[in-house]
Design a protein around this motif. Structure first.
Motif, PDB file in Angstrom:
ATOM      1  N   PHE A  34     -26.108  -6.952 -56.872  1.00 30.63           N
ATOM      2  CA  PHE A  34     -26.321  -7.657 -55.604  1.00 30.63           C
ATOM      3  C   PHE A  34     -27.820  -7.812 -55.357  1.00 30.63           C
ATOM      4  N   SER A  36     -29.486  -6.790 -53.072  1.00 26.63           N
ATOM      5  CA  SER A  36     -30.054  -5.525 -52.590  1.00 26.63           C
ATOM      6  C   SER A  36     -30.520  -4.640 -53.747  1.00 26.63           C
ATOM      7  N   GLY A  61     -16.226   2.705 -53.415  1.00 22.65           N
ATOM      8  CA  GLY A  61     -17.565   2.272 -53.815  1.00 22.65           C
ATOM      9  C   GLY A  61     -17.726   2.056 -55.315  1.00 22.65           C
ATOM     10  N   CYS A  62     -16.636   2.173 -56.095  1.00 20.83           N
ATOM     11  CA  CYS A  62     -16.784   2.062 -57.558  1.00 20.83           C
ATOM     12  C   CYS A  62     -16.785   0.609 -58.030  1.00 20.83           C
ATOM     13  N   GLY A  63     -16.567  -0.334 -57.123  1.00 23.02           N
ATOM     14  CA  GLY A  63     -16.664  -1.736 -57.523  1.00 23.02           C
ATOM     15  C   GLY A  63     -15.326  -2.452 -57.636  1.00 23.02           C
ATOM     16  N   LYS A  64     -14.265  -1.859 -57.084  1.00 24.43           N
ATOM     17  CA  LYS A  64     -12.936  -2.475 -57.184  1.00 24.43           C
ATOM     18  C   LYS A  64     -12.905  -3.837 -56.478  1.00 24.43           C
ATOM     19  N   SER A  65     -13.387  -3.851 -55.232  1.00 24.42           N
ATOM     20  CA  SER A  65     -13.371  -5.116 -54.481  1.00 24.42           C
ATOM     21  C   SER A  65     -14.274  -6.145 -55.145  1.00 24.42           C
ATOM     22  N   THR A  66     -15.401  -5.683 -55.645  1.00 22.32           N
ATOM     23  CA  THR A  66     -16.319  -6.612 -56.311  1.00 22.32           C
ATOM     24  C   THR A  66     -15.630  -7.251 -57.517  1.00 22.32           C
TER      25      THR A  66
HETATM   26  N1  LIG Z   1     -22.308  -7.889 -50.540  1.00 22.24           N
HETATM   27  C1  LIG Z   1     -22.842  -6.743 -50.989  1.00 22.24           C
HETATM   28  N2  LIG Z   1     -24.187  -6.552 -50.988  1.00 22.24           N
HETATM   29  C2  LIG Z   1     -24.740  -5.410 -51.473  1.00 22.24           C
HETATM   30  N3  LIG Z   1     -24.023  -4.372 -51.959  1.00 22.24           N
HETATM   31  C3  LIG Z   1     -22.687  -4.501 -51.984  1.00 22.24           C
HETATM   32  C4  LIG Z   1     -22.027  -5.681 -51.498  1.00 22.24           C
HETATM   33  N4  LIG Z   1     -20.683  -5.522 -51.650  1.00 22.24           N
HETATM   34  C5  LIG Z   1     -20.519  -4.292 -52.198  1.00 22.24           C
HETATM   35  N5  LIG Z   1     -21.716  -3.697 -52.403  1.00 22.24           N
HETATM   36  C6  LIG Z   1     -21.939  -2.371 -53.024  1.00 22.24           C
HETATM   37  O1  LIG Z   1     -21.391  -2.418 -54.335  1.00 22.24           O
HETATM   38  C7  LIG Z   1     -20.737  -1.191 -54.645  1.00 22.24           C
HETATM   39  C8  LIG Z   1     -19.275  -1.478 -54.954  1.00 22.24           C
HETATM   40  O2  LIG Z   1     -18.631  -1.942 -53.761  1.00 22.24           O
HETATM   41  P1  LIG Z   1     -17.101  -2.346 -53.679  1.00 22.24           P
HETATM   42  O3  LIG Z   1     -16.818  -3.322 -54.761  1.00 22.24           O
HETATM   43  O4  LIG Z   1     -16.836  -2.766 -52.289  1.00 22.24           O
HETATM   44  O5  LIG Z   1     -16.379  -0.963 -54.012  1.00 22.24           O
HETATM   45  P2  LIG Z   1     -14.869  -0.493 -53.742  1.00 22.24           P
HETATM   46  O6  LIG Z   1     -14.076  -1.689 -53.394  1.00 22.24           O
HETATM   47  O7  LIG Z   1     -14.460   0.154 -55.016  1.00 22.24           O
HETATM   48  O8  LIG Z   1     -14.923   0.503 -52.626  1.00 22.24           O
HETATM   49  C9  LIG Z   1     -20.945  -0.284 -53.439  1.00 22.24           C
HETATM   50  O9  LIG Z   1     -22.068   0.532 -53.696  1.00 22.24           O
HETATM   51  C10 LIG Z   1     -21.205  -1.253 -52.312  1.00 22.24           C
HETATM   52  O10 LIG Z   1     -22.009  -0.653 -51.319  1.00 22.24           O
END
Ligand SMILES: Nc1ncnc2c1ncn2[C@@H]1O[C@H](COP(=O)(O)OP(=O)(O)O)[C@@H](O)[C@H]1O
Ligand SMILES: [Mg+2]
Length: 280
Positions: A34, A36, A61-66
């Motif tokens: 990202f 960030s 926070g492991c990246g599942k949603s991503t």
């Molecule tokens: N839009 C974003 N901008 C910056 N960091 C993000 C964003 N979305 C998710 N993250 C970060 O990426 C990592 C994986 O997030 P996410 O995929 O939501 O994990 P999960 O779904 O497994 O809880 C986390 O550290 C989260 O803080």
């Protein structure tokens, strides 16, 4: 457990050669950073066959949603690629035949009734409400809400709102259903009922499901394959096929097979968490 194996991914070994079709979607060495600077995924590879019910399991926070969002085309990759070997690709780089997404929150429009909420994806495709009505009522019947077409979201329980959200996802008859912790906010009984609903829909429609959860028990109940993710950055740690001759029902929940599946999955998840700690 005899018929639960832990294999290194990608797990194709159980598919006989002659029956092997082209996969539905392939994530190849996908990384996501990202703006960030957070690296959410690094070198994640996953091959999804048509008709599978995969749970993507891992700590928060492991990246599942991503990963799910990238598959849905809701976010781009920093490196690596997503392929759809068995689909025609549209101008947005997404497969024709459609992907639907169910989020943790039902995200319904409070000013619209159930029928209009489910109509939304068809409206966006230019289908008239009159032409869509039969389809909407049929999909409401499959989630047990045929008598609630005129109700407003505020009149529904949490579980019913989630059923509306699932009906809205199914109304376009997608090939792939992506579900991101859809039942995490629901009470245990409602969650178990919806688990059974989703399993029934999966069997009836032959749809491919990728289901994100952080619950070992939920993943072991639902899926025929569990992909365990390792955190920071996210990638595949374990790929566990779950084969059982038992119906997944209340009896299965108390069976020795289910207990052993939970144990296998749990062990893999602990391994993923420990491996991520060692990397740091
Ligand atoms: N839009 C974003 N901008 C910056 N960091 C993000 C964003 N979305 C998710 N993250 C970060 O990426 C990592 C994986 O997030 P996410 O995929 O939501 O994990 P999960 O779904 O497994 O809880 C986390 O550290 C989260 O803080
Ligand atoms: Mg998430």
């Amino acid at each position: 457990m005899k018929d639960v194996m832990t294999a290194s991914q990608p797990s194709m070994s159980s598919v006989p050669t002659q029956a092997r079709k082209r996969p539905l979607v392939v994530m190849e060495q996908v990384s996501k950073m990202f703006s960030s600077g957070t690296v959410a995924l690094s070198g994640m590879s996953l091959t999804v066959e048509s008709g599978e019910f995969i749970s993507l399991l891992g700590p928060s926070g492991c990246g599942k949603s991503t990963a799910l969002r990238i598959i849905a085309g809701l976010g781009d990759v920093s490196s690596g690629r997503i392929d759809w070997p068995s689909s025609r690709i549209n101008s947005k780089g997404l497969p024709e035949g459609d992907i639907s997404f169910v989020f943790q929150e039902p995200t319904l429009m409070p000013w619209k009734n159930v029928l209009d909420n489910v109509y939304l994806p068809l409206r966006l495709r230019g289908v008239s409400k009159a032409a869509a009505r039969e389809e909407i009522m049929a999909v409401l019947a499959t989630v047990g809400l045929q008598d609630f077409a005129e109700a407003y979201p505020r009149e529904l329980s949490g579980g019913m709102k989630m059923r509306v959200s699932i009906a809205r996802a199914l109304v376009t008859k997608p090939k792939l259903l992506l579900m991101d912790e859809p039942f995490a906010a629901l009470d245990e009984i409602t969650r178990q009922k919806l688990n059974d609903d989703v399993l029934r829909l999966w069997k009836e429609t032959g749809i491919t499901v990728i289901f994100v959860t952080h619950s070992v028990f939920e993943s072991a109940y639902l899926s025929n394959r569990i992909v365990v993710m390792k955190a920071r950055p996210g990638r595949v740690h374990g790929d566990i096929p779950l084969v059982t001759s038992l119906e997944r029902d209340a009896h299965y929940r108390t069976s020795e097979e289910y207990r052993q599946a939970c144990e296998t999955v749990s062990r893999s998840l602990i391994g993923a968490i420990n491996a991520a700690k060692e990397d740091r």
